[in-house]
Design a protein around this motif. Structure first.
Motif, PDB file in Angstrom:
ATOM      1  N   LYS A  11       1.763  10.556  -0.076  1.00  0.00           N
ATOM      2  CA  LYS A  11       0.557  11.074  -0.712  1.00  0.00           C
ATOM      3  C   LYS A  11       0.735  12.538  -1.100  1.00  0.00           C
ATOM      4  O   LYS A  11       0.134  13.028  -2.053  1.00  0.00           O
ATOM      5  CB  LYS A  11      -0.646  10.916   0.230  1.00  0.00           C
ATOM      6  CG  LYS A  11      -1.147   9.476   0.286  1.00  0.00           C
ATOM      7  CD  LYS A  11      -2.453   9.360   1.071  1.00  0.00           C
ATOM      8  CE  LYS A  11      -3.004   7.939   0.924  1.00  0.00           C
ATOM      9  NZ  LYS A  11      -4.116   7.682   1.877  1.00  0.00           N
ATOM     10  N   MET A  14      -8.269   1.545  -2.372  1.00  0.00           N
ATOM     11  CA  MET A  14      -7.659   2.701  -3.027  1.00  0.00           C
ATOM     12  C   MET A  14      -7.977   2.731  -4.524  1.00  0.00           C
ATOM     13  O   MET A  14      -7.770   3.739  -5.193  1.00  0.00           O
ATOM     14  CB  MET A  14      -6.140   2.572  -2.807  1.00  0.00           C
ATOM     15  CG  MET A  14      -5.294   3.766  -3.185  1.00  0.00           C
ATOM     16  SD  MET A  14      -3.521   3.310  -3.141  1.00  0.00           S
ATOM     17  CE  MET A  14      -3.321   2.802  -1.435  1.00  0.00           C
ATOM     18  N   SER A  68       0.522   4.139  -2.723  1.00  0.00           N
ATOM     19  CA  SER A  68       0.186   5.533  -2.411  1.00  0.00           C
ATOM     20  C   SER A  68       1.084   6.485  -3.176  1.00  0.00           C
ATOM     21  O   SER A  68       0.635   7.506  -3.705  1.00  0.00           O
ATOM     22  CB  SER A  68       0.356   5.782  -0.907  1.00  0.00           C
ATOM     23  OG  SER A  68      -0.579   5.047  -0.169  1.00  0.00           O
ATOM     24  N   ARG A 128       3.206   7.434   4.830  1.00  0.00           N
ATOM     25  CA  ARG A 128       2.087   7.459   3.888  1.00  0.00           C
ATOM     26  C   ARG A 128       1.651   8.893   3.592  1.00  0.00           C
ATOM     27  O   ARG A 128       1.434   9.259   2.435  1.00  0.00           O
ATOM     28  CB  ARG A 128       0.919   6.657   4.460  1.00  0.00           C
ATOM     29  CG  ARG A 128      -0.269   6.527   3.523  1.00  0.00           C
ATOM     30  CD  ARG A 128      -1.396   5.746   4.176  1.00  0.00           C
ATOM     31  NE  ARG A 128      -0.945   4.401   4.565  1.00  0.00           N
ATOM     32  CZ  ARG A 128      -0.827   3.978   5.822  1.00  0.00           C
ATOM     33  NH1 ARG A 128      -1.147   4.773   6.823  1.00  0.00           N
ATOM     34  NH2 ARG A 128      -0.412   2.758   6.066  1.00  0.00           N
ATOM     35  N   GLU A 164       0.806  -1.214   0.000  1.00  0.00           N
ATOM     36  CA  GLU A 164       0.000   0.000   0.000  1.00  0.00           C
ATOM     37  C   GLU A 164       0.843   1.270   0.000  1.00  0.00           C
ATOM     38  O   GLU A 164       0.437   2.266  -0.603  1.00  0.00           O
ATOM     39  CB  GLU A 164      -0.907  -0.087   1.233  1.00  0.00           C
ATOM     40  CG  GLU A 164      -1.732   1.086   1.528  1.00  0.00           C
ATOM     41  CD  GLU A 164      -1.152   1.845   2.706  1.00  0.00           C
ATOM     42  OE1 GLU A 164      -0.349   1.247   3.461  1.00  0.00           O
ATOM     43  OE2 GLU A 164      -1.492   3.018   2.849  1.00  0.00           O
TER      44      GLU A 164
END
Lengths: 229, 229, 229, 229, 229, 229
Positions: free
Chosen positions: C200, A124, A99, C196, A95
């Motif tokens: 992002k 997602m 991202s 994360r 993940e």
């Protein structure tokens, strides 16, 4: 020997978007039944269909270091294509990497190995075609290369080639062939639409395709079931 | 040598519809644990359950010509059963053939090979049990046969046999055995319903099935975990 | 030699519930990349995530007798772990056994073999990780053992170990390590949350993890694509 | 339901001995490319070539009881063919059973499962084609049948059919077809001998088989390698 | 689209013969751990070791027509490399084709599919690396290409590349890299000879390679077995 | 966490040498049908039979560093047992490591992965049971452990356990059980010798084992083949 190629040419945007109208089966047929990756590369969730330009990564077995390097080479509309130099089903990708790619507009991942965090990837909406789902971690110890030709799922993929992926699997279109292929796909689809309409109306493929004569010539025999059968 | 058998007898309609009330596991058990096809034949989407009469097709490897021939021999309520004469995972079958079968009232496909257009097949509600999803095209060059006995998924299937398929896989019932099997399936289900109710109420299978004596006789030992474990 | 161990200790309830907050990938990483079962153990439906204490069963090939014995040893919060003593993909487990376990508060099944009745198991919300879906029935002729150490999916599992299972697969945590692992998982998740957020926002892993220097030291070369490529 | 058929007819002795002159590939081709068992059935040692009449055994998974029953039905010149009713690679057969069959003049074993004692079988000169070598023991609890039709290695085999086995694998010839097939095999071998002689003398298959015209008609293009290649 | 390239350049004869002194493992290591074909390509008999120039053939699945075409393009010292465009284990190649190649001085065959007549090939001393032994016949209906790049065993092979094959498998060396690789192989072998001598004399790799410090730095702990273990 | 255990206890020498008289099948049966490793671990050459004490190695995937570490812990009469922490078929082991082990009197290798240099290992008479032959090189970057319990080929192996390996595969005997097992193996062999003699004399297992009554009781039916069959 280990190299990252920057600014590799992609196929023309209109060729990529043109191919987006067609599925893997159509593209594969339209280019003369070539370009399919092996059928053990399966989508982690049903219903995704993506088209984009390949950024290729050659990784060492059980080592995902070069995927981190490859992210920087990805632009919006790209698809990451990862191939280990020998068999592995470890989970090279999860993940966090998704991202990062998602933030850059990357459309998905094709990997001849395993992935993990599939629930998060599904939520997602980041589609992946892989040969395994496996949480097994990888290391970051050995170099590989980015944007070199790789063999992935048994198919040769150059950076900038167009990748088409859907529920049927994955197909690669050589970069320079992409523009020309759009019209061939459209022609094929048009012809299929006509056949489909006739089939739905109850006509037989045997008649639509005119197969009966050739079948007879080859010696096919029709016989009624025996009374006692 | 290559032959198409027409008008093969099917099992009685009421036998087929009678079996439609039961799942693959029940039918397999009721006929003495026989008839299952190999577990690598999986449905392309979850939730389908079909019962029908087999129209069998023996095809050459990577050649789907005879499937086109077989369509004409299919009637409403049939299930197409396709077996290549040697291993193949190519995509012998897709949305156009499904449209044609669908128009004739065919209930689904069981194929010991690959299929493609799974998104379209899913949307159309045409269920398929196959061992692969693969867009790889096939040719139309070599004859095969229709409505001859075939080995599919390791099971022998005669034309007119009843096919039962659901999320658990595929089971074949010999044509002449179908009528007699309905009552056995019903009896089995009835017995299971009673057991199920008792299990849900917290009773143990050990007691319901009366297993304790035989376990003791065979020498099963019960022991408490050691204090230090 | 064949034994049922009763009242095996479980991990502390708060350790089990603590681990319930984390996925398989996190737990596997937090305990030093150990504990994963083989990736061919797949969930029968997507989206389930369970954590619980292992009740282990060693069964003879194609014989599910001892699963019936094991039910009695299961308590609320447990997960049944079944391993045949040699390879089998037969359907050892179906809806009746699930009803019985469900009534006792068991959270799911991990089995290094096949299961059946997957539609009913899905409707019931009883999750299973198995290596096959296969209706093939089993017999009740040969003893095995309950709550002995077993090798399942290539991993060693002791009774009372904590099992974590989700869409990524299955991981085992040794009973005594469970309590200590919760904090490590939490620390890992916290760190990942920070990464994360930065990913992002468009930052690169190369920079966040400070990988550039080590890549250069190892000799990674960056080069622009040739003009004519 | 479980039955032992005694005194099943075999193919005529001269048909069996006639086929003994030919290999599996020749027999398979001469009967229209049918009859091959799956390629995962491999000989336990190289160099064996046997031909004989099938005595078939349907066994429960991981249960070799019926092999003991089948021995009594075997006569000199027979080949034992064993098929479990579901997948198993356990070791159903070893040196003791081989001693017994050997004493009766049985020529070998074809088994869609595992065998053990391969060193002793090799020393004894008792050839076996199996899909695994595995010492895993089996039980004697569940009945099966002897001399009923079985599916073995994906091929349908009736008792009394002729089995041909060599380093290339295993082929079955229907009992009534055996006599007629001898001449076809001989004709095929004769033709091949002629071709072989010409090939060894340096002639090309392209010319011997007259393929050039059809290749050109299909559009095959010949081109010299580019100067810079 | 289907093409036969004639007179493709080969690697210099002295490069090919130079590599003949080394095994697959050495060549693979000397070129940076690249070039290996998948390990499921196994020799049909033990002990063969060949080096030669690739003549490549892309064939349709279950169709060996182009192998006949390729024979004409083969010269003494070549190795035929055959790759179907989709998975197949059929027997594309047997003793007649081998006789023809043998007459031309071809050194062996590498095929990502099946072969047959292995007893005859073994007697003839014509080595083959294949992924299956299977008598299944093929057809001659669909064109392919000769001396185009192919993916075989997951590796990209160009016509004229050098193929090295022995009991360890198959390795490909790009044509232009072959000459330079000979010295690297020799250097590697020389170094290994020195190490081998020391190991045989009882020295430890830990000391010869100076690994102890790095192991300690990484935190490897040595501990004596507990007294009660 | 990564540890090398030194001076692990071995089974008594006379127990090890006592077991050397028996094959894998006998040992497996004598200890209640337990202890077999998976059948995909195959010997690299036929005819080897070894018995010895396990020195176990847990290695990272595609990383053979710890094998070098383990060599030092090996003594004469030991057998090296290597298990990667996740699936790999890379070539962790070749002729140099074998030379080193050979110099120390180690009897062979069991590895749940790949090996290379099989020609040299065969010439040297150093037997290996592996699941692949593959030249793929490994790295030396990640620690593992020596003489900890490992799962190899699906079986749990402790350091000092006795390993028995022959053409039938590999079996593990717990260290403390070894001494007691010798007599059981001998008893079993003695009994088999008697049965063997009677079978060779033409008696049937059905009679020797007294199976006829139980078969009849279970309902086995004997029937002569129909006249028209």
């Amino acid at each position: 020997m280990n190299v990252v190629i920057r600014n590799t040419p992609r196929a023309p945007r209109e060729a990529v978007e043109g191919l987006a109208a067609f599925g893997v089966a159509t593209v594969h047929e339209a280019q003369g039944r070539t370009g399919l990756l092996a059928p053990n590369l399966r989508p982690i969730y049903a219903g995704a269909r993506i088209v984009g330009s390949a950024v290729t990564v050659s990784v060492a077995p059980c080592d995902n270091w070069m995927i981190h390097v490859a992210v920087e080479q990805c632009a919006a509309g790209d698809i990451l294509v990862v191939a280990p130099t020998s068999y592995s089903d470890a989970g090279y990708f999860g993940e966090l990497l998704a991202s990062s790619l998602h933030a850059r507009g990357v459309r998905g991942l094709v990997i001849d190995a395993g992935v993990r965090d599939v629930r998060e990837l599904t939520e997602m909406g980041f589609p992946v075609w892989s040969k395994a789902v496996y949480a097994q971690g990888t290391v970051k110890e050995t170099l590989g290369s980015v944007n070199v030709p790789v063999v992935c799922g048994g198919a040769l993929i150059h950076p900038g080639d167009v990748i088409v992926a859907d529920d049927d699997g994955v197909c690669v279109v050589p970069r320079r062939a992409a523009a020309g292929l759009v019209a061939q796909c459209a022609a094929r689809e048009e012809k299929e639409a006509m056949v489909r309409a006739r089939l739905k109306a109850g006509e037989l493929g045997l008649d639509i395709y005119g197969m009966r004569a050739r079948l007879a010539e080859r010696g096919l025999v029709y016989r009624d079931a025996a009374a006692d059968e």
